[in-house]
Design a protein around this motif. Structure first.
Motif, PDB file in Angstrom:
ATOM      1  N   ALA A   1       0.822  -1.218   0.000  1.00  0.00           N
ATOM      2  CA  ALA A   1       0.000   0.000   0.000  1.00  0.00           C
ATOM      3  C   ALA A   1       0.854   1.266   0.000  1.00  0.00           C
ATOM      4  CB  ALA A   1      -0.943  -0.010   1.195  1.00  0.00           C
ATOM      5  N   GLU A   2       1.998   1.218   0.689  1.00  0.00           N
ATOM      6  CA  GLU A   2       2.865   2.397   0.728  1.00  0.00           C
ATOM      7  C   GLU A   2       3.431   2.697  -0.660  1.00  0.00           C
ATOM      8  OE1 GLU A   2       6.859   4.075   3.055  1.00  0.00           O
ATOM      9  OE2 GLU A   2       6.054   2.083   3.512  1.00  0.00           O
ATOM     10  N   TYR A   3       3.819   1.652  -1.380  1.00  0.00           N
ATOM     11  CA  TYR A   3       4.323   1.855  -2.740  1.00  0.00           C
ATOM     12  C   TYR A   3       3.225   2.441  -3.632  1.00  0.00           C
ATOM     13  CZ  TYR A   3       8.269  -1.122  -1.409  1.00  0.00           C
ATOM     14  OH  TYR A   3       9.375  -1.650  -0.798  1.00  0.00           O
ATOM     15  N   PHE A   4       2.020   1.907  -3.498  1.00  0.00           N
ATOM     16  CA  PHE A   4       0.916   2.405  -4.318  1.00  0.00           C
ATOM     17  C   PHE A   4       0.679   3.886  -4.048  1.00  0.00           C
ATOM     18  CE2 PHE A   4      -3.518   3.435  -5.137  1.00  0.00           C
ATOM     19  CZ  PHE A   4      -3.678   2.965  -6.433  1.00  0.00           C
ATOM     20  N   ASP A   5       0.711   4.264  -2.785  1.00  0.00           N
ATOM     21  CA  ASP A   5       0.461   5.663  -2.438  1.00  0.00           C
ATOM     22  C   ASP A   5       1.569   6.571  -2.996  1.00  0.00           C
ATOM     23  OD1 ASP A   5      -1.252   7.548  -0.903  1.00  0.00           O
ATOM     24  OD2 ASP A   5       0.596   7.897   0.199  1.00  0.00           O
ATOM     25  N   ARG A   6       2.807   6.100  -2.931  1.00  0.00           N
ATOM     26  CA  ARG A   6       3.915   6.891  -3.477  1.00  0.00           C
ATOM     27  C   ARG A   6       3.752   7.071  -4.984  1.00  0.00           C
ATOM     28  NH1 ARG A   6       9.105   3.877  -0.708  1.00  0.00           N
ATOM     29  NH2 ARG A   6       8.746   4.503   1.467  1.00  0.00           N
ATOM     30  N   LEU A   7       3.381   6.008  -5.679  1.00  0.00           N
ATOM     31  CA  LEU A   7       3.210   6.082  -7.129  1.00  0.00           C
ATOM     32  C   LEU A   7       2.028   6.969  -7.492  1.00  0.00           C
ATOM     33  CD1 LEU A   7       3.857   2.323  -7.883  1.00  0.00           C
ATOM     34  CD2 LEU A   7       5.283   4.214  -8.686  1.00  0.00           C
ATOM     35  N   ARG A   8       0.983   6.870  -6.710  1.00  0.00           N
ATOM     36  CA  ARG A   8      -0.218   7.664  -6.982  1.00  0.00           C
ATOM     37  C   ARG A   8       0.084   9.159  -6.864  1.00  0.00           C
ATOM     38  NH1 ARG A   8      -6.049   7.090  -3.794  1.00  0.00           N
ATOM     39  NH2 ARG A   8      -7.173   8.657  -5.042  1.00  0.00           N
ATOM     40  N   HIS A   9       0.939   9.517  -5.936  1.00  0.00           N
ATOM     41  CA  HIS A   9       1.259  10.933  -5.699  1.00  0.00           C
ATOM     42  C   HIS A   9       2.728  11.210  -6.026  1.00  0.00           C
ATOM     43  CE1 HIS A   9      -2.658  11.395  -3.818  1.00  0.00           C
ATOM     44  NE2 HIS A   9      -2.402  10.355  -3.053  1.00  0.00           N
ATOM     45  N   ALA A  10       3.190  10.643  -7.139  1.00  0.00           N
ATOM     46  CA  ALA A  10       4.605  10.773  -7.489  1.00  0.00           C
ATOM     47  C   ALA A  10       4.996  12.192  -7.857  1.00  0.00           C
ATOM     48  CB  ALA A  10       4.931   9.834  -8.649  1.00  0.00           C
ATOM     49  N   SER A  11       4.043  13.002  -8.314  1.00  0.00           N
ATOM     50  CA  SER A  11       4.335  14.403  -8.643  1.00  0.00           C
ATOM     51  C   SER A  11       3.052  15.212  -8.495  1.00  0.00           C
ATOM     52  CB  SER A  11       4.891  14.529 -10.068  1.00  0.00           C
ATOM     53  OG  SER A  11       3.905  14.163 -11.018  1.00  0.00           O
ATOM     54  N   ALA A  12       3.201  16.513  -8.570  1.00  0.00           N
ATOM     55  CA  ALA A  12       2.050  17.398  -8.386  1.00  0.00           C
ATOM     56  C   ALA A  12       1.141  17.355  -9.613  1.00  0.00           C
ATOM     57  CB  ALA A  12       2.521  18.824  -8.147  1.00  0.00           C
ATOM     58  N   PHE A  13      -0.173  17.260  -9.380  1.00  0.00           N
ATOM     59  CA  PHE A  13      -1.152  17.332 -10.461  1.00  0.00           C
ATOM     60  C   PHE A  13      -2.513  17.620  -9.849  1.00  0.00           C
ATOM     61  CE2 PHE A  13      -1.672  13.047  -8.981  1.00  0.00           C
ATOM     62  CZ  PHE A  13      -2.964  12.633  -9.307  1.00  0.00           C
ATOM     63  N   HIS A  14      -3.422  18.089 -10.679  1.00  0.00           N
ATOM     64  CA  HIS A  14      -4.782  18.364 -10.220  1.00  0.00           C
ATOM     65  C   HIS A  14      -5.601  17.090 -10.346  1.00  0.00           C
ATOM     66  CE1 HIS A  14      -8.584  20.293  -9.463  1.00  0.00           C
ATOM     67  NE2 HIS A  14      -9.039  19.927 -10.646  1.00  0.00           N
ATOM     68  N   GLU A  15      -5.981  16.516  -9.223  1.00  0.00           N
ATOM     69  CA  GLU A  15      -6.692  15.239  -9.230  1.00  0.00           C
ATOM     70  C   GLU A  15      -8.182  15.480  -9.478  1.00  0.00           C
ATOM     71  OE1 GLU A  15      -6.690  11.031  -6.767  1.00  0.00           O
ATOM     72  OE2 GLU A  15      -5.823  12.828  -5.868  1.00  0.00           O
ATOM     73  N   ALA A  16      -8.646  15.080 -10.663  1.00  0.00           N
ATOM     74  CA  ALA A  16     -10.036  15.291 -11.037  1.00  0.00           C
ATOM     75  C   ALA A  16     -10.793  13.986 -11.241  1.00  0.00           C
ATOM     76  CB  ALA A  16     -10.117  16.122 -12.317  1.00  0.00           C
ATOM     77  N   ALA A  17     -10.080  12.881 -11.327  1.00  0.00           N
ATOM     78  CA  ALA A  17     -10.719  11.577 -11.496  1.00  0.00           C
ATOM     79  C   ALA A  17     -10.859  10.887 -10.142  1.00  0.00           C
ATOM     80  CB  ALA A  17      -9.907  10.712 -12.450  1.00  0.00           C
ATOM     81  N   THR A  18     -11.708   9.871 -10.096  1.00  0.00           N
ATOM     82  CA  THR A  18     -11.928   9.118  -8.858  1.00  0.00           C
ATOM     83  C   THR A  18     -11.220   7.779  -8.943  1.00  0.00           C
ATOM     84  OG1 THR A  18     -14.094  10.141  -8.528  1.00  0.00           O
ATOM     85  CG2 THR A  18     -13.646   8.096  -7.335  1.00  0.00           C
TER      86      THR A  18
END
Length: 305
Positions: A97-114
């Motif tokens: 889960a920690e790896y997934f979270d890091r990959l999900r937020h690997a850089s700044a972006f505007h999160e508009a999808a669910t």
């Protein structure tokens, strides 16, 4: 009905080559898109293959080695850029889960999808249900926690035109019979069983990095389409076992013993220049259809029996 097919995005293993990208596979199944193991470069491979992120409804990660997950940041950010309106569910080993979270937020972006993370707990089991049937996960034998997946469609009924005609069932009554299981025609009750035959549901299995283990056979059991790693050739079986992988011959043995209809070999080590060698070794065990996966190709799920 939408086609049932596998869109191959990448077929390499740890090291990509000029002709093989890191992993990536999109299963199209009746309008549902399941993206397996998006490795580095998957977003660009999707463009080459004519696949949009709006086609993706689920992301399934077998394990968190880079060649199976480093494409996640690009895919996730593209989902927001393209304003994917439906929720996308993500399945992955809970221990990562920690790896997934890091990959999900690997850089700044505007999160508009669910994006809805649904980690696979220890032991796996049924992880999703829907119109497609059910998706199962089973733990594999690799150097890090890893899961294989399979989709199992419920069994159904195949309507017989002759039986329907003999019993006077036609037009809208056919649909009603399929929905409700019973209908009145010519003054009598007609049941679904009278005018149809059992139709087995189709099965798809996805097996990546693992040594040969019971879970591999359980996942592949009765699969119409089996996508399975064959990183090494048989002469390097010792090396394969040391690194937690299968050989082409082992993949062929699994397909034969499990009654697979179409076998797709992939995840090839860059050390081998001739992919046909994998076919020959798998064919020693498996007499059925063998596909040597190539980037950007499409493999149909075999027609129903």
């Amino acid at each position: 009905m939408s086609p049932r097919e596998l869109v191959v995005l990448g077929t390499g293993s740890q090291t990509p080559t000029r002709h093989r990208n890191h992993n990536g596979y999109l299963l199209r199944w009746d309008g549902e898109g399941l993206l397996f193991d998006p490795g580095e470069g998957t977003q660009r491979q999707m463009i080459h293959a004519g696949v949009a992120v709006t086609d993706v409804h689920r992301i399934l990660i077998t394990h968190f080695h880079g060649d199976h997950c480093l494409g996640l940041p690009g895919v996730i950010q593209r989902m927001s850029l393209d304003r994917v309106r439906h929720p996308v569910r993500a399945h992955f080993p809970a221990s990562g889960a920690e790896y997934f979270d890091r990959l999900r937020h690997a850089s700044a972006f505007h999160e508009a999808a669910t994006l809805a993370p649904e980690p696979v707990a220890d032991g796996g089991g049924v992880i999703a249900r829907g119109r497609f049937g059910r998706i199962e996960a089973r733990p594999l034998d690799h150097s890090v926690p890893a899961y294989g997946y399979r989709l199992v469609e419920p069994d159904g009924r195949r309507m017989s035109a002759d039986r329907l005609r003999d019993r006077g069932v036609a037009g809208p009554r056919v649909g009603r019979l399929q929905r409700e299981g019973v209908v009145r025609a010519r003054g009598r009750t007609v049941t679904l069983e009278e005018v149809s035959e059992h139709r087995p549901g189709q099965r798809f299995a996805f097996v990546m990095d693992t040594r040969l283990c019971d879970a591999v056979f359980a996942l592949a059991d009765g699969a119409d389409l089996l996508v399975i790693e064959s990183t090494f050739l048989d002469e390097d079986a010792r090396l394969a076992h040391e690194h937690g992988h299968l050989t082409a011959g082992e993949a062929g043995r699994v397909a034969r013993e499990c009654g697979v209809r179409r076998l797709v070999l992939t995840h090839f080590s860059q050390r081998y220049p001739d992919p046909e060698a994998f076919r020959a070794q798998a064919a020693h065990w498996f007499p059925g259809e063998i596909v040597i996966a190539e980037d950007l190709t499409r493999v149909p799920v075999p027609p129903r029996l």
